[in-house]
Motif scaffolding. Sequence first.
Motif, PDB file in Angstrom:
ATOM      1  N   ALA A  53       0.736  -1.030  -0.246  1.00  0.00           N
ATOM      2  CA  ALA A  53      -0.346   0.289  -0.418  1.00  0.00           C
ATOM      3  C   ALA A  53       0.611   1.171   0.390  1.00  0.00           C
ATOM      4  CB  ALA A  53      -1.358   0.016   0.922  1.00  0.00           C
ATOM      5  N   ILE A  54       0.804   2.310  -0.542  1.00  0.00           N
ATOM      6  CA  ILE A  54       0.629   4.280  -1.121  1.00  0.00           C
ATOM      7  C   ILE A  54       0.554   4.654  -0.625  1.00  0.00           C
ATOM      8  CG2 ILE A  54       2.265   4.681  -2.878  1.00  0.00           C
ATOM      9  CD1 ILE A  54       3.692   2.469  -2.069  1.00  0.00           C
ATOM     10  N   PRO A  55       1.189   5.198  -0.048  1.00  0.00           N
ATOM     11  CA  PRO A  55       0.028   6.665   0.487  1.00  0.00           C
ATOM     12  C   PRO A  55      -0.245   7.611  -0.410  1.00  0.00           C
ATOM     13  CG  PRO A  55       1.860   6.311   2.389  1.00  0.00           C
ATOM     14  CD  PRO A  55       2.430   5.151   1.152  1.00  0.00           C
ATOM     15  N   ILE A  56      -0.771   8.518  -0.354  1.00  0.00           N
ATOM     16  CA  ILE A  56      -2.392   8.850  -1.857  1.00  0.00           C
ATOM     17  C   ILE A  56      -1.245  10.413  -0.626  1.00  0.00           C
ATOM     18  CG2 ILE A  56      -4.305  10.009  -2.206  1.00  0.00           C
ATOM     19  CD1 ILE A  56      -5.156   6.960  -1.837  1.00  0.00           C
ATOM     20  N   GLU A  57      -1.122  11.027  -1.941  1.00  0.00           N
ATOM     21  CA  GLU A  57      -0.892  12.689  -1.853  1.00  0.00           C
ATOM     22  C   GLU A  57      -2.240  13.468  -1.831  1.00  0.00           C
ATOM     23  OE1 GLU A  57       2.026  13.393  -0.711  1.00  0.00           O
ATOM     24  OE2 GLU A  57       2.667  11.667  -0.682  1.00  0.00           O
ATOM     25  N   SER A  99       4.994  -0.905  -9.242  1.00  0.00           N
ATOM     26  CA  SER A  99       4.408   0.108 -10.269  1.00  0.00           C
ATOM     27  C   SER A  99       2.936  -0.596  -9.664  1.00  0.00           C
ATOM     28  CB  SER A  99       4.531  -0.809 -11.533  1.00  0.00           C
ATOM     29  OG  SER A  99       4.554  -2.998 -10.811  1.00  0.00           O
ATOM     30  N   PHE A 100       1.967   0.796 -10.642  1.00  0.00           N
ATOM     31  CA  PHE A 100       1.062   0.190  -9.840  1.00  0.00           C
ATOM     32  C   PHE A 100      -0.199  -1.609 -10.403  1.00  0.00           C
ATOM     33  CE2 PHE A 100      -3.468   0.742 -11.393  1.00  0.00           C
ATOM     34  CZ  PHE A 100      -4.318   1.575  -9.883  1.00  0.00           C
ATOM     35  N   SER A 101      -0.629  -1.420  -9.414  1.00  0.00           N
ATOM     36  CA  SER A 101      -1.648  -2.777  -9.537  1.00  0.00           C
ATOM     37  C   SER A 101      -2.658  -2.165  -9.241  1.00  0.00           C
ATOM     38  CB  SER A 101      -1.626  -3.651  -8.429  1.00  0.00           C
ATOM     39  OG  SER A 101      -1.636  -5.401  -8.391  1.00  0.00           O
ATOM     40  N   ASN A 102      -3.575  -1.872  -8.587  1.00  0.00           N
ATOM     41  CA  ASN A 102      -5.213  -1.537  -8.466  1.00  0.00           C
ATOM     42  C   ASN A 102      -4.902  -0.566  -7.106  1.00  0.00           C
ATOM     43  OD1 ASN A 102      -7.587  -1.691  -9.112  1.00  0.00           O
ATOM     44  ND2 ASN A 102      -7.368  -4.413  -9.181  1.00  0.00           N
ATOM     45  N   PHE A 103      -6.316  -0.355  -6.930  1.00  0.00           N
ATOM     46  CA  PHE A 103      -6.800  -0.233  -5.643  1.00  0.00           C
ATOM     47  C   PHE A 103      -7.652  -0.554  -4.860  1.00  0.00           C
ATOM     48  CE2 PHE A 103      -7.620   3.332  -8.839  1.00  0.00           C
ATOM     49  CZ  PHE A 103      -6.472   4.400  -8.290  1.00  0.00           C
ATOM     50  N   GLU A 104      -7.210  -0.920  -4.194  1.00  0.00           N
ATOM     51  CA  GLU A 104      -7.624  -1.345  -2.748  1.00  0.00           C
ATOM     52  C   GLU A 104      -9.488  -0.696  -2.006  1.00  0.00           C
ATOM     53  OE1 GLU A 104      -7.470  -3.766   1.785  1.00  0.00           O
ATOM     54  OE2 GLU A 104      -6.072  -2.605   0.684  1.00  0.00           O
ATOM     55  N   TYR A 105     -10.255  -1.464  -2.864  1.00  0.00           N
ATOM     56  CA  TYR A 105     -11.811  -0.218  -2.635  1.00  0.00           C
ATOM     57  C   TYR A 105     -12.411  -1.231  -1.674  1.00  0.00           C
ATOM     58  CZ  TYR A 105     -14.948   2.456  -3.958  1.00  0.00           C
ATOM     59  OH  TYR A 105     -16.956   2.985  -4.085  1.00  0.00           O
ATOM     60  N   ALA A 155      -7.022   3.305  -1.066  1.00  0.00           N
ATOM     61  CA  ALA A 155      -5.766   2.799  -1.273  1.00  0.00           C
ATOM     62  C   ALA A 155      -4.878   2.466  -1.852  1.00  0.00           C
ATOM     63  CB  ALA A 155      -4.789   2.167   0.542  1.00  0.00           C
ATOM     64  N   VAL A 156      -3.738   2.784  -2.596  1.00  0.00           N
ATOM     65  CA  VAL A 156      -2.918   2.245  -4.197  1.00  0.00           C
ATOM     66  C   VAL A 156      -2.041   1.040  -3.560  1.00  0.00           C
ATOM     67  CG1 VAL A 156      -1.637   2.937  -5.588  1.00  0.00           C
ATOM     68  CG2 VAL A 156      -3.228   4.955  -4.617  1.00  0.00           C
ATOM     69  N   VAL A 157      -2.335   0.194  -4.326  1.00  0.00           N
ATOM     70  CA  VAL A 157      -1.326  -0.645  -4.190  1.00  0.00           C
ATOM     71  C   VAL A 157      -0.929  -1.003  -5.003  1.00  0.00           C
ATOM     72  CG1 VAL A 157      -1.632  -3.202  -3.949  1.00  0.00           C
ATOM     73  CG2 VAL A 157      -3.874  -2.099  -2.734  1.00  0.00           C
TER      74      VAL A 157
END
Length: 139
Positions: free
Chosen positions: A32-36, A64-70, A81-83
């Motif tokens: 998971a990558i923090p959203i700015e 590299s971008f995979s998906n969103f955790e929604y 969250a960005v995954v």
Amino acid sequence: MKKILFLALFTCFTIVTSCSVDDGAVVVQFEAIPIESVVIPSEFNLGETYTISVTYKRPTDCHSFSNFEYIAESSNVRTVAVVNLFSTEADCVALVDNIQTQTFNFNVLDTNPYTFKFWQGKDESGEDMYLVYEIPVNN
């Protein structure tokens, strides 16, 4: 009988865990990558679809971008969250201010306001932090 069963299970466990999986394959994991920041409408119209943009910093060239955790926490609360896929391949290069933007579509299906919680990482005490938006819906 119990001793034989225990010995058989112990032997199987030892065989499985002693095998090497280092066959030169690249190992990847999800992170998971923090959203700015987020670009989201200030209001929704019932029955319409909206594109929501999310910006984050890509930490290394191995990400590299995979998906969103929604996660729909309730009928009108969404956590996002960005995954990223993270390759544990050698020699990742740290990136400075490598800003990435990804989008997702959201369908408005309810007349009640929606609350979006966009994950921003953890604070010093390990608690999750969020950008929170409450979006009213017009009928």
